[in-house]
Write an enzyme that holds these catalytic residues in place. Structure first.
Site: not given
Length: 527
Positions: A235, A264, A282
């Site tokens: 995370r 993001e 990601h």
């Protein structure tokens, strides 16, 4: 009449096909619909499937007037207004385990790259067309210490794979039994500093909670070995980006492998300016197998929810308050808060969670225990625990859940949550005054009376003169305002204070309080 399921973001066809083949379901594919146009399609939808691209905010929830359930096709629900959904009676579910192997293998890719600078070496030959072997000396994984922070589904599997490379595994996770690590012939530590000072590589695999957000900052970086190699495929924000930038700039960090960021998409993130990083956008869940698993599981959950069959992995499954006496409902919120407070008073692997009830509320003790379990464990398991799987997760982690009825002690109704570790226990008791006035009335045997809300310091001390002045002095010196001060005494030479404050308490301030000679312990909690 057919139930309507809308797919708001892209998932693989393996899942969508299940929806289209269901004769009692109307499938609405809206992944390519602009988000500002999506809201107009939500009015009569029964179930929605989303990913990270769709913000399930107030506007979304207001538009989805008929929505009964929402499935987040993935683990994190950062983009979902859970409270807003709960208030509207919308059940929110996620798909927590479908991408486990994908996340593990991406971590291993970054781990290997951190040792051999593979990305840079490949680009140097491919784009620069230069054959300079001496430029790319790496290090071997064999014999190196890998520090793993968080030893759950992903962290433990990373450990097994890294051990196969000959690495020595040092694991830190205060919320698991040490045997989960030692049974794999790996070393367990209860001290984060061991990870920081002894590791050659560090990888982090915790959920993002108040406790873990920013848990590795500048002070923690300073304790690490020079030329440390860090990995984060969990995370964004678990390492502070300020510390990462400083470490890369100074050379303290030899390499950073990172898949997740604070904000993001991270196309302008300052970390991208450094050469000694491997970075991905990601991609932890981005394998064909993982995406197929996510799509299939999300759509199976959507079908079950639309048909009212079951709500697997529900994060906020509401209890049917219409089936309960009116006086019970306020205790649901109270017991969750009590358990969450109690958990913040304890460090170490939880062994048992016990709920004691007295009065009429005792008839509902088993139901209350589920809410207590979720409140106790959500700081550890984050989005992975819910009202459906709390008993299963507790059993899987060797945590005993108990409920019992106790004799009256002057309150019409009272609940007490007691959490025990191998070395200590802590209890929080509370009741409801009037119609919905929540009160904590006892902390670990000390009588008190305060609302379970806000920022607070729980301070136990030897009952001697000058303690209140000393506490006040430390807080004043750190520019922290006291909002309320509640004191209880046990008649045996000890006192316990609950100090409500206006500002978040830093580790530095907490250390100052704990260093005071009359202090038995000082804990900080937020509700």
């Amino acid at each position: 009449m057919k139930k309507k399921i809308i797919v708001c973001d892209s998932i693989l066809d393996e899942g969508v096909r299940l929806l289209k083949e269901a004769e009692d379901i109307e499938c609405i594919e809206a992944a390519k619909v602009p988000k500002d146009e999506l809201l107009a399609m939500l009015g009569d939808v029964d179930v929605a499937i989303t990913r990270s691209s769709t913000e399930v905010n107030e506007a979304f929830l207001d538009a989805a007037k008929n929505l009964k359930a929402l499935i987040r096709a993935g683990v994190g629900v950062d983009n979902v207004d859970l409270n807003g959904a709960s208030k509207r009676g919308i059940i929110v579910m996620n798909v927590p385990t479908a991408n486990t192997i994908a996340a593990v293998e991406l971590t291993m890719a970054h781990l290997l790259c951190s040792a051999r600078s593979f990305v840079n070496a490949s680009n140097y030959l491919k784009h620069e067309r230069k054959w300079e072997r001496e430029k790319w000396y790496g290090v071997e994984l064999m014999g190196k210490i890998l520090g793993i922070i968080g030893f759950g589904n992903i962290g433990s599997r990373v450990g097994v794979r890294a051990k196969a490379f000959g690495m020595k595994i040092l694991a830190y996770d205060p919320y698991i039994s040490p045997s989960k690590v030692t049974d794999l012939d790996m070393q367990y530590t209860t001290n984060l500093d061991d990870i920081l000072t002894k590791s050659d590589f560090i990888t982090i695999h915790t959920p993002k909670t108040k406790e873990t957000n920013g848990m590795i900052g500048l002070s923690e970086l300073a304790k690490m070995k020079d030329k440390i190699r860090l990995i984060n495929c969990a995370r964004g924000g678990l390492y502070t980006e300020e510390a990462l930038c400083e470490g890369l700039k100074s050379g303290k960090i030899a390499w950073l492998g990172i898949d997740v960021f604070d904000k993001e998409p991270a196309t302008n993130n300052p970390l991208l300016e450094f050469e000694n990083i491997s970075t991905t956008a990601h991609l932890g869940a981005n394998t064909l197998e993982s995406q197929a698993n996510i799509a299939i599981q999300a759509c199976e959950q959507a079908l079950n929810a639309a048909r009212g069959i079951s709500y697997p992995n529900a994060l906020n499954l509401p209890i049917k308050t219409e089936d309960l006496p009116p006086f019970v409902a306020p205790y649901i919120e109270l017991v969750s808060k009590m358990a969450f407070l109690c958990a913040q008073m304890q460090k170490g692997a939880i062994k048992s969670i016990k709920l004691e009830a007295q009065g009429q509320i005792a008839e509902f003790a088993k139901s209350m225990l589920t809410f207590a379990a979720v409140g106790s464990l959500q700081g550890i398991f984050g989005d992975n625990i819910n009202y459906v799987n709390a008993n299963f997760i507790a059993k899987e982690n060797g945590i005993k859940l108990e409920s019992s009825q106790t004799k009256s002690s002057g309150y019409n109704n009272k609940l007490c949550v007691k959490i025990s570790t191998e070395t200590a226990s802590f209890s929080v008791a509370g009741t409801i005054f009037d119609e919905n006035e929540q009160r904590i009335v006892n902390l670990n045997g000390f009588k008190t009376d305060f609302k379970p809300k806000g920022k607070m310091i729980v301070f136990k001390n030897k009952d001697i003169p000058g303690v209140i002045a000393k506490i006040s002095g430390i807080l004043a010196a750190n520019n922290i305002n006291i909002a309320d001060f509640r004191l209880g005494r046990d008649g045996s030479g000890y006192a316990l204070a609950v100090i409500l404050v206006d500002e978040k308490i830093s580790k530095k301030v907490l250390d100052e309080l704990n260093d005071y000679e009359a202090c038995i312990f000082a804990h900080y909690a937020e509700l």
